[in-house]
Design an enzyme around this catalytic site. Structure first.
Site, PDB file in Angstrom:
ATOM      1  N   LEU A  90     -73.511 -37.320 -12.476  1.00  5.21           N
ATOM      2  CA  LEU A  90     -73.688 -36.098 -13.261  1.00  5.21           C
ATOM      3  C   LEU A  90     -74.401 -36.542 -14.527  1.00  5.21           C
ATOM      4  CD1 LEU A  90     -73.146 -33.042 -13.312  1.00  5.21           C
ATOM      5  CD2 LEU A  90     -71.043 -33.506 -14.569  1.00  5.21           C
ATOM      6  N   ASP A  91     -75.607 -36.075 -14.713  1.00  6.87           N
ATOM      7  CA  ASP A  91     -76.451 -36.573 -15.796  1.00  6.87           C
ATOM      8  C   ASP A  91     -75.807 -36.399 -17.162  1.00  6.87           C
ATOM      9  OD1 ASP A  91     -78.491 -37.232 -13.992  1.00  6.87           O
ATOM     10  OD2 ASP A  91     -79.262 -35.180 -14.051  1.00  6.87           O
TER      11      ASP A  91
END
EC number: 5.4.99.20
Length: 240
Positions: A90-91
């Site tokens: 998840l960036d």
């Protein structure tokens, strides 16, 4: 004399090859026996009772790792449970659901696209896409790493979310809209690249669910452990 010179030269060559870890095999060139075979390790599978699963509602600007040499915010600033690791990415500039576990095989099955765990995102984009634009995403778009698989995409009203810190940068003369996008792939920054491809850059991205697990009732920046019954249901979902 010539025979002696040949034997001496051959002896030196064998000695050199031996020092380098190479010996000739019959009918083949020398092989390097210093090279070691490293078998591919299978992910560690724990029993139901040993397994821990953490649901974390990740804030914006937090790395999905526990250490960072540059002093940026990491999972360590929020999660106190040891030996759990993120299942998938998840960036840093994305928010929402991150699943962590100490069960290597469970982590693998949640993250690997071949197990087709569906992920749901709420995405704020610049502009208002028309149905023809959304149809492109549903069908699949051509990115640098190949065509995306079909996605479930629809326009939604603005969801009731926590305030992002810092807030997004909006251009006053351009409206924004929200999309719900469901995919089972896990390419790097895939959703952002998908919306950019059809001409609607992503301004804010929140993952709200993975499979049956969601951030419902979980405040931004907080986490909770799954109960034994929830873990059992998760095992059944991923066929563990």
């Amino acid at each position: 004399m010539m025979l002696q010179a040949f034997q001496n030269r051959n002896h030196k060559l064998m000695k050199k090859n031996f020092s380098a870890g190479k010996l000739p095999s019959k009918g083949k060139s020398a092989v390097n026996f210093h090279r070691t075979f490293k078998p591919k390790l299978k992910p560690k599978t724990l029993s139901l009772d040993e397994t821990k699963v953490v649901l974390f509602n990740k804030p914006f600007d937090v790395l999905t790792q526990f250490t960072d040499e540059q002093g940026r915010a990491t999972l360590k600033d929020f999660i106190s449970i040891p030996n759990v690791y993120a299942a998938g990415r998840l960036d840093r500039d994305s928010e929402g659901l991150l699943i962590l576990t100490n069960n290597g095989e469970l982590q693998h099955r949640l993250a690997d696209p071949k197990f087709k765990t569906e992920k749901t995102y709420w995405v704020q984009v610049e502009g208002i896409p028309e149905e023809t634009d959304l149809a492109q995403l549903r069908k699949g778009v051509e990115l640098k790493d190949g065509v995306t698989k079909s996605a479930k995409v629809r326009l939604i009203s603005e969801p009731n979310l926590w305030e992002r810190n810092p807030p997004i940068r909006e251009r006053k003369n351009i409206p924004t809209s929200w999309l719900e996008i469901k995919i089972s792939e896990g390419r790097n920054r895939q959703v952002r690249r998908m919306t950019a491809h059809i001409g609607f850059p992503t301004l804010r991205l929140v993952r709200v669910s993975m499979g049956l697990l969601s951030i419902n009732g979980l405040e931004n920046g907080s986490f909770r452990l799954l109960s034994l019954d929830e873990i059992k249901a998760l095992f059944q979902t991923v066929k563990l």
